[in-house]
Design a protein around this motif. Structure first.
Motif, mmCIF file in Angstrom:
data_model
loop_
_atom_site.group_PDB
_atom_site.id
_atom_site.type_symbol
_atom_site.label_atom_id
_atom_site.label_comp_id
_atom_site.label_asym_id
_atom_site.label_seq_id
_atom_site.Cartn_x
_atom_site.Cartn_y
_atom_site.Cartn_z
ATOM 1 N N TYR A 1 32.143 13.789 41.218
ATOM 2 C CA TYR A 1 32.929 13.543 41.243
ATOM 3 C C TYR A 1 33.848 13.689 42.675
ATOM 4 O O TYR A 1 33.765 15.097 42.412
ATOM 5 C CB TYR A 1 33.763 13.429 40.189
ATOM 6 C CG TYR A 1 35.471 12.724 40.448
ATOM 7 C CD1 TYR A 1 35.271 10.977 40.308
ATOM 8 C CD2 TYR A 1 36.411 13.688 40.708
ATOM 9 C CE1 TYR A 1 36.785 10.758 40.847
ATOM 10 C CE2 TYR A 1 38.320 13.133 41.542
ATOM 11 C CZ TYR A 1 37.818 12.155 41.274
ATOM 12 O OH TYR A 1 39.407 10.747 41.299
ATOM 13 N N ASP B 1 35.174 8.165 44.234
ATOM 14 C CA ASP B 1 34.135 7.530 43.908
ATOM 15 C C ASP B 1 33.590 8.326 42.922
ATOM 16 O O ASP B 1 33.187 9.993 42.564
ATOM 17 C CB ASP B 1 33.137 7.231 44.978
ATOM 18 C CG ASP B 1 33.354 6.372 45.754
ATOM 19 O OD1 ASP B 1 34.178 5.584 45.018
ATOM 20 O OD2 ASP B 1 32.923 6.004 47.030
ATOM 21 N N SER B 2 32.621 8.313 41.957
ATOM 22 C CA SER B 2 31.421 9.250 40.749
ATOM 23 C C SER B 2 29.886 8.611 40.992
ATOM 24 O O SER B 2 30.348 8.079 41.168
ATOM 25 C CB SER B 2 32.025 9.310 39.341
ATOM 26 O OG SER B 2 32.626 7.545 39.278
ATOM 27 N N TYR C 1 26.732 9.907 38.994
ATOM 28 C CA TYR C 1 25.687 9.908 38.110
ATOM 29 C C TYR C 1 23.441 10.054 37.921
ATOM 30 O O TYR C 1 23.683 8.599 38.490
ATOM 31 C CB TYR C 1 26.081 9.221 36.054
ATOM 32 C CG TYR C 1 24.724 9.048 35.391
ATOM 33 C CD1 TYR C 1 24.720 9.887 34.925
ATOM 34 C CD2 TYR C 1 23.520 8.380 35.159
ATOM 35 C CE1 TYR C 1 23.739 10.694 33.433
ATOM 36 C CE2 TYR C 1 22.571 8.480 34.053
ATOM 37 C CZ TYR C 1 22.482 9.602 33.721
ATOM 38 O OH TYR C 1 21.596 10.144 32.775
ATOM 39 N N THR D 1 33.811 18.511 45.411
ATOM 40 C CA THR D 1 33.134 17.557 45.504
ATOM 41 C C THR D 1 33.004 18.425 43.649
ATOM 42 O O THR D 1 33.083 19.459 44.168
ATOM 43 C CB THR D 1 31.704 17.168 45.585
ATOM 44 O OG1 THR D 1 30.301 18.389 45.331
ATOM 45 C CG2 THR D 1 31.343 16.375 46.765
ATOM 46 N N TRP E 1 30.998 18.669 39.635
ATOM 47 C CA TRP E 1 29.509 18.096 39.043
ATOM 48 C C TRP E 1 29.130 18.785 37.936
ATOM 49 O O TRP E 1 30.454 20.047 37.554
ATOM 50 C CB TRP E 1 28.568 18.898 39.796
ATOM 51 C CG TRP E 1 28.864 18.064 41.448
ATOM 52 C CD1 TRP E 1 29.024 18.736 42.401
ATOM 53 C CD2 TRP E 1 27.355 17.306 41.594
ATOM 54 N NE1 TRP E 1 28.835 18.159 43.013
ATOM 55 C CE2 TRP E 1 28.208 17.204 43.053
ATOM 56 C CE3 TRP E 1 27.459 16.332 40.576
ATOM 57 C CZ2 TRP E 1 27.645 16.215 43.409
ATOM 58 C CZ3 TRP E 1 26.535 15.222 41.508
ATOM 59 C CH2 TRP E 1 26.727 14.847 42.771
#
Length: 204
Positions: free
Chosen positions: A133, A154-155, A157, A176, A178
């Motif tokens: 993220y 924003d994210s 996966y 960020t 994580w």
């Protein structure tokens, strides 16, 4: 204790010469010597190779304040007690937000601060799954043969076995968050060697 001193003490304890260590890490003996004396700062990739050669987890070399003395707080990481690794080569700081001494945990959280111009030394792979993220700024994220521009809010996966890396091409720092499962700093993350992060197609 500085991580260079930790490396030297572990190397000597295991009776590994500087020359042999350099062969294991795939660098020059002079670079190993400079790291141990605090004259050079390795990338995260190089530190991973060193930790593998010495048989310890990467998190062993993270900086930390005095250890917790209250067992009731073993599930809490205070902001002034975070373990930290600073990669000067990658212009990136990584903070471990989850406890490092709970072997049974299956998830790990990191805060990563990438300064302008910072980028991963290589593309990484690991046996788990990751969710990221963007808390602040923006970052170029490389995933397999593609790259994505991620901005604040924003994210992303992805399965960890897809080669991945990052780059901050902006003029401000990127922060960020994580989450990774299983815990890779304890188990050790592998590398995709010889692969650049500049062959990706652009996505936005």
């Amino acid at each position: 204790m500085e991580f260079g001193m930790k490396i030297r003490l572990l190397r000597e304890e295991k009776h590994i010469t500087v020359k042999h260590m350099a062969e294991l890490v795939e660098c020059t003996p002079s670079f190993i010597s400079q790291i141990e004396r605090g004259m050079a700062n390795p990338s995260i990739n190089t530190l991973k190779k060193i930790s593998n050669a010495l048989g310890v987890a990467l998190v062993h070399f993270f900086d930390e304040e005095d250890p917790l003395t209250n067992n009731t707080e073993k599930y809490i990481v205070r902001k002034n007690k975070r373990k930290k690794f600073k990669s000067v080569m990658e212009n990136t700081d990584i903070f471990l937000l989850s406890p490092s001494d709970i072997e049974s945990k299956n998830i790990e959280m990191h805060l990563m601060v990438v300064e302008p111009g910072g980028k991963s030394d290589k593309l990484y792979t690991n046996p788990g799954e990751e969710v990221g993220y963007i808390l602040k700024g923006k970052i170029t994220f490389y995933l397999g043969n593609e790259k994505w521009e991620l901005e604040e809010g924003d994210s992303i996966y992805f399965p960890g076995d897809i080669p991945h890396g990052w780059e901050n091409t902006s003029d401000t720092e990127a922060v960020t968050l994580w989450a990774v499962t299983p815990a890779i700093l304890r188990a050790g993350e592998s590398l995709v060697l010889g692969e650049t992060i500049y062959s990706a197609s652009h996505k936005q």
